[in-house]
Scaffold this motif. Structure first.
Motif, mmCIF file in Angstrom:
data_model
loop_
_atom_site.group_PDB
_atom_site.id
_atom_site.type_symbol
_atom_site.label_atom_id
_atom_site.label_comp_id
_atom_site.label_asym_id
_atom_site.label_seq_id
_atom_site.Cartn_x
_atom_site.Cartn_y
_atom_site.Cartn_z
ATOM 1 N N LEU A 24 -0.806 25.590 36.404
ATOM 2 C CA LEU A 24 -1.435 25.820 35.107
ATOM 3 C C LEU A 24 -0.464 26.595 34.235
ATOM 4 O O LEU A 24 0.072 27.637 34.661
ATOM 5 N N ILE A 25 -0.186 26.063 33.058
ATOM 6 C CA ILE A 25 0.665 26.744 32.090
ATOM 7 C C ILE A 25 -0.215 27.171 30.929
ATOM 8 O O ILE A 25 -0.862 26.341 30.291
ATOM 9 N N ILE A 26 -0.248 28.469 30.707
ATOM 10 C CA ILE A 26 -1.178 29.058 29.737
ATOM 11 C C ILE A 26 -0.393 29.878 28.727
ATOM 12 O O ILE A 26 0.511 30.645 29.098
ATOM 13 N N TYR A 27 -0.730 29.723 27.465
ATOM 14 C CA TYR A 27 -0.119 30.527 26.411
ATOM 15 C C TYR A 27 -1.195 31.399 25.774
ATOM 16 O O TYR A 27 -2.297 30.923 25.486
ATOM 17 N N SER A 28 -0.862 32.659 25.570
ATOM 18 C CA SER A 28 -1.823 33.546 24.926
ATOM 19 C C SER A 28 -1.096 34.490 23.989
ATOM 20 O O SER A 28 0.127 34.684 24.084
ATOM 21 N N GLU A 29 -1.866 35.065 23.072
ATOM 22 C CA GLU A 29 -1.313 36.116 22.242
ATOM 23 C C GLU A 29 -1.130 37.347 23.116
ATOM 24 O O GLU A 29 -1.779 37.501 24.147
ATOM 25 N N ASN A 30 -0.207 38.207 22.718
ATOM 26 C CA ASN A 30 0.202 39.328 23.563
ATOM 27 C C ASN A 30 -0.717 40.527 23.372
ATOM 28 O O ASN A 30 -0.393 41.472 22.657
ATOM 29 N N TYR A 31 -1.886 40.471 24.012
ATOM 30 C CA TYR A 31 -2.834 41.573 23.957
ATOM 31 C C TYR A 31 -3.137 42.060 25.366
ATOM 32 O O TYR A 31 -3.132 41.285 26.325
ATOM 33 N N ALA A 32 -3.433 43.355 25.479
ATOM 34 C CA ALA A 32 -3.758 43.936 26.783
ATOM 35 C C ALA A 32 -5.054 43.328 27.319
ATOM 36 O O ALA A 32 -5.982 43.048 26.566
ATOM 37 N N GLY A 33 -5.102 43.121 28.630
ATOM 38 C CA GLY A 33 -6.323 42.649 29.272
ATOM 39 C C GLY A 33 -6.439 41.151 29.432
ATOM 40 O O GLY A 33 -7.379 40.668 30.077
ATOM 41 N N ILE A 34 -5.499 40.385 28.864
ATOM 42 C CA ILE A 34 -5.594 38.922 28.958
ATOM 43 C C ILE A 34 -5.449 38.456 30.405
ATOM 44 O O ILE A 34 -6.177 37.579 30.865
#
Length: 199
Positions: A24-34
């Motif tokens: 699984l390749i996942i992209y997220s914004e850089n926020y704590a807790g992700i």
């Protein structure tokens, strides 16, 4: 004390029967807790994470998570859908091995006296296209990069000589074989939607 063989292949054979290794390749914004939110999705579905690698991506402010797990196709698709529901996740996709190019890196600490006493050890390192990155009178550090089978294959071979003091391997890093970058498509589409709303 010699390290145990990684992967616990024998104990896991039955639990993996009929399952496929998905990446699984996942992209997220850089926020704590992700990361907590993402791993909680696996926990709720009782799917074990085999490896995880997290790093910043080439897109500023976006982090990339590469996670591997054994499951069936419908479960992999469900995991992706549940992960994409997280508010700070930009995109998630699942792939089988022939859809991606992947490598992992390992470090092996070997006993230098044993390396010097047995030429087969150095021959095995060279044959595996690994490299010695540090040598001192006590230990020798070997670095091996490749697919999982190559990394574990070198470990098993060197461990059979009884010279391995420590062994560690990274999580998988992967990029898709597709010519289309799905994240770029998504970000472009999102910008277009924002521009249309502003008008």
């Amino acid at each position: 004390m010699r390290p145990s063989v990684p992967g616990r292949e024998g104990a896991l054979l039955n639990s993996r029967a009929g399952l496929t290794l998905y990446t699984l390749i996942i992209y997220s914004e850089n926020y704590a807790g992700i990361l907590n939110q993402i791993t909680a999705v696996f926990t709720r579905r009782q799917v074990n994470i085999e490896s995880i690698n997290v790093s910043s991506s080439s897109t500023p402010g976006v982090h990339k998570y590469t996670i591997t797990c054994y499951c069936k196709k419908d479960m992999a698709e469900m995991l992706v859908k549940q992960i994409e529901k997280r508010i700070d996740v930009l995109q998630a996709n699942c792939f089988v091995d022939d859809e991606i190019f992947m490598v992992e890196t390992s470090l092996l600490k070997l006993s230098t006296p044993m390396v010097l006493a047995n030429p087969e050890i150095s021959r095995s390192v060279r044959h595996a296209s690994a490299r010695m990155v540090e040598v001192n009178p006590t230990y020798t550090i070997v670095e091996k990069t490749g697919v999982t089978e190559e990394v574990l294959g070198l470990f098993r071979q060197l461990d059979s000589f009884g010279c391995v003091l420590q062994f560690v391997r990274s999580g998988r890093i992967a990029i898709t074989r597709s010519c289309i970058e799905r994240l770029d498509q998504y970000l472009t589409q999102r910008e277009e939607e924002r521009d249309n709303q502003a008008e």
